[in-house]
Design a protein around this motif. Structure first.
Motif, short mmCIF file in Angstrom:
data_model
loop_
_atom_site.label_atom_id
_atom_site.label_comp_id
_atom_site.label_asym_id
_atom_site.label_seq_id
_atom_site.Cartn_x
_atom_site.Cartn_y
_atom_site.Cartn_z
N HIS A 213 -9.08 5.81 -16.36
CA HIS A 213 -9.50 7.17 -16.67
C HIS A 213 -10.90 7.14 -17.27
CE1 HIS A 213 -5.67 9.12 -15.85
NE2 HIS A 213 -5.06 8.14 -16.49
N GLY A 214 -11.71 8.14 -16.95
CA GLY A 214 -13.05 8.21 -17.51
C GLY A 214 -13.98 7.19 -16.88
N ARG A 215 -14.93 6.72 -17.68
CA ARG A 215 -15.91 5.77 -17.18
C ARG A 215 -15.25 4.42 -16.88
NH1 ARG A 215 -19.29 1.85 -19.10
NH2 ARG A 215 -18.43 2.06 -21.21
N VAL A 216 -15.49 3.93 -15.69
CA VAL A 216 -14.91 2.64 -15.29
C VAL A 216 -15.84 1.51 -15.71
CG1 VAL A 216 -14.13 1.24 -13.34
CG2 VAL A 216 -13.76 3.73 -13.32
N PRO A 217 -15.36 0.54 -16.47
CA PRO A 217 -16.22 -0.58 -16.89
C PRO A 217 -16.79 -1.30 -15.67
CG PRO A 217 -14.14 -0.60 -18.10
CD PRO A 217 -13.99 0.42 -17.03
N ARG A 218 -17.99 -1.82 -15.81
CA ARG A 218 -18.66 -2.44 -14.66
C ARG A 218 -17.96 -3.70 -14.18
NH1 ARG A 218 -24.57 -4.35 -15.96
NH2 ARG A 218 -24.31 -5.17 -13.86
N PHE A 219 -17.13 -4.30 -15.02
CA PHE A 219 -16.46 -5.54 -14.60
C PHE A 219 -15.19 -5.28 -13.80
CE2 PHE A 219 -15.30 -4.69 -19.09
CZ PHE A 219 -13.93 -4.49 -18.96
N VAL A 220 -14.84 -4.01 -13.59
CA VAL A 220 -13.61 -3.66 -12.87
C VAL A 220 -13.89 -3.50 -11.38
CG1 VAL A 220 -11.87 -1.85 -12.56
CG2 VAL A 220 -12.54 -2.55 -14.87
N HIS A 221 -12.95 -3.96 -10.57
CA HIS A 221 -12.98 -3.72 -9.13
C HIS A 221 -11.64 -3.14 -8.71
CE1 HIS A 221 -14.08 -4.23 -4.91
NE2 HIS A 221 -12.88 -4.74 -4.70
N ASP A 222 -11.67 -2.15 -7.84
CA ASP A 222 -10.45 -1.51 -7.33
C ASP A 222 -9.94 -2.32 -6.13
OD1 ASP A 222 -8.50 0.05 -6.19
OD2 ASP A 222 -9.64 1.92 -6.30
N PHE A 223 -8.91 -3.10 -6.36
CA PHE A 223 -8.34 -3.93 -5.30
C PHE A 223 -7.33 -3.18 -4.44
CE2 PHE A 223 -10.10 -7.09 -8.13
CZ PHE A 223 -10.57 -8.08 -7.27
N LEU A 224 -6.87 -2.02 -4.91
CA LEU A 224 -5.90 -1.26 -4.13
C LEU A 224 -6.55 -0.61 -2.91
CD1 LEU A 224 -3.00 -0.23 -3.85
CD2 LEU A 224 -3.63 1.73 -5.26
N THR A 225 -7.74 -0.03 -3.09
CA THR A 225 -8.41 0.65 -1.98
C THR A 225 -9.42 -0.25 -1.26
OG1 THR A 225 -10.14 1.55 -3.44
CG2 THR A 225 -8.16 2.88 -3.12
N ASP A 226 -9.57 -1.46 -1.72
CA ASP A 226 -10.45 -2.42 -1.04
C ASP A 226 -10.00 -2.57 0.42
OD1 ASP A 226 -11.51 -5.01 -0.07
OD2 ASP A 226 -12.15 -5.33 -2.14
N GLU A 227 -10.94 -2.51 1.35
CA GLU A 227 -10.59 -2.57 2.77
C GLU A 227 -9.93 -3.88 3.16
OE1 GLU A 227 -15.00 -4.01 4.38
OE2 GLU A 227 -14.24 -1.99 4.85
N ARG A 228 -10.10 -4.92 2.35
CA ARG A 228 -9.45 -6.20 2.64
C ARG A 228 -7.95 -6.16 2.33
NH1 ARG A 228 -12.72 -10.03 -1.12
NH2 ARG A 228 -12.51 -8.14 -2.40
N ASN A 229 -7.52 -5.15 1.57
CA ASN A 229 -6.10 -4.97 1.29
C ASN A 229 -5.48 -4.24 2.48
OD1 ASN A 229 -3.54 -4.44 0.32
ND2 ASN A 229 -4.21 -3.11 -1.36
N THR A 230 -5.17 -4.98 3.50
CA THR A 230 -4.74 -4.39 4.77
C THR A 230 -3.37 -3.72 4.69
OG1 THR A 230 -3.87 -6.54 5.46
CG2 THR A 230 -6.12 -5.98 6.15
N THR A 231 -2.58 -4.05 3.68
CA THR A 231 -1.27 -3.42 3.53
C THR A 231 -1.37 -2.11 2.75
OG1 THR A 231 -0.74 -4.55 1.45
CG2 THR A 231 -0.17 -5.69 3.50
N HIS A 232 -2.53 -1.89 2.09
CA HIS A 232 -2.74 -0.69 1.28
C HIS A 232 -1.64 -0.53 0.22
CE1 HIS A 232 -5.76 0.29 4.26
NE2 HIS A 232 -4.84 0.26 5.20
N SER A 233 -1.16 -1.65 -0.27
CA SER A 233 -0.05 -1.64 -1.22
C SER A 233 -0.46 -2.27 -2.54
CB SER A 233 1.15 -2.41 -0.65
OG SER A 233 0.83 -3.80 -0.55
N ILE A 234 0.35 -2.03 -3.57
CA ILE A 234 0.10 -2.65 -4.87
C ILE A 234 0.28 -4.15 -4.77
CG2 ILE A 234 0.99 -2.85 -7.22
CD1 ILE A 234 1.59 0.15 -7.13
N GLU A 235 1.32 -4.59 -4.08
CA GLU A 235 1.51 -6.03 -3.89
C GLU A 235 0.31 -6.64 -3.16
OE1 GLU A 235 5.20 -7.29 -2.23
OE2 GLU A 235 6.40 -6.05 -3.59
N GLY A 236 -0.22 -5.90 -2.18
CA GLY A 236 -1.40 -6.37 -1.47
C GLY A 236 -2.60 -6.47 -2.37
N ALA A 237 -2.73 -5.53 -3.32
CA ALA A 237 -3.84 -5.56 -4.27
C ALA A 237 -3.74 -6.78 -5.18
CB ALA A 237 -3.85 -4.27 -5.10
#
Length: 266
Positions: free
Chosen positions: A221-245
């Motif tokens: 929520h709010g400002r995302v720290p610069r060290f964070v990466h969203d692995f759930l929506t990353d295109e390499r997560n081909t299952t688009h799932s939490i387990e995939g993230a």
């Protein structure tokens, strides 16, 4: 099962390892399938689970409850649990509270601070309780720091952090966490001490990486720290799932594609 011996071998062999925060059995089970190496039951639960604005309201009973939840579903990871704010001011209460978390299922107890922790670290080690010491930006001291600010900038601050790291390791700390420190300083600490170092916002040269689970799933929520990466929506997560993230995070840290320069501080 990942143990401290496993992490020490990873450090010796140059193998990067993963850590994620976790607070319940279901997500622990998913992390198990993704072979996440270490799980942190962080007092960050105060913010992401309980809805507080900081970690300060979290109690030892809160931590023990969530540690037990995670431990019931965990088969693979080393479990690290935070001692929360003001729960280790005196040696007697630190010992009692550490015992409660270990009996709930923790393998390692995490403490925030520097060389002032040396006596406690030694006593716990002698009693069979390994410790992980958290240096740099320590959220329990946010009111002392005046906010969530980068730590270890400047020669004197860097020298103090390095000296603190060496002191707690000499006292018997089994692991270190470095949060929001310049990448060059984190590299120096990692190369200087002989225990595994876990980084968050500390560059790519630490032995392991940790993120708050909610952050790496794009739920910050709010400002995302610069060290964070969203692995759930990353295109390499081909299952688009939490387990995939979780699996993508494990692969990215192990393979060296996370973190990058954009996730670190200078």
């Amino acid at each position: 099962m990942t143990t401290l011996a496993t992490l020490n071998k990873f450090k010796k062999d140059g193998v990067k390892f993963t850590c994620l925060t976790c607070y319940d059995a279901m997500f622990a089970r998913m992390m198990d399938k993704a072979l996440i190496d270490t799980i942190l039951i962080g007092d960050s639960l105060g913010m992401v689970v309980q809805g507080h604005t900081s970690t300060l309201p979290v109690t030892v009973n809160d931590m023990a409850y969530h540690t037990a939840n995670v431990a019931r579903s965990n088969q693979h990871a080393l479990i690290i649990a935070d001692l929360p704010f003001m729960s280790y001011v005196t040696l007697p209460e630190a010992i009692v509270n550490s015992r409660q978390l270990m009996q709930a299922g923790a393998h390692v107890i995490k403490l925030e601070g520097g060389s002032e922790l040396c006596e406690l670290v030694t006593i716990l080690a002698q009693a069979g309780t390994p410790t992980c010491v958290h240096l740099g930006l320590t959220p329990q001291s946010v009111n002392v720091f005046g906010g969530y600010k980068i730590q270890g900038r400047g020669d004197s601050a860097a020298a103090k952090l390095l000296a603190d790291a060496q002191a707690v390791v000499a006292a018997g700390a089994a692991l270190l966490v470095l949060e929001c420190v310049p990448a060059e300083l984190a590299k120096a600490v990692t190369e200087t001490v002989d225990v595994p170092v876990i980084g968050i916002g500390a560059g790519a040269d630490t032995d392991g990486q940790v993120l708050v689970m909610h952050d790496m799933l794009g739920m910050a929520h709010g400002r995302v720290p610069r060290f964070v990466h969203d692995f759930l929506t990353d295109e390499r997560n081909t299952t688009h799932s939490i387990e995939g993230a979780f699996a993508l995070y494990q692969q990215s840290v192990r393979g060296g594609s996370f973190p990058t320069e954009q996730h670190q501080f200078s």
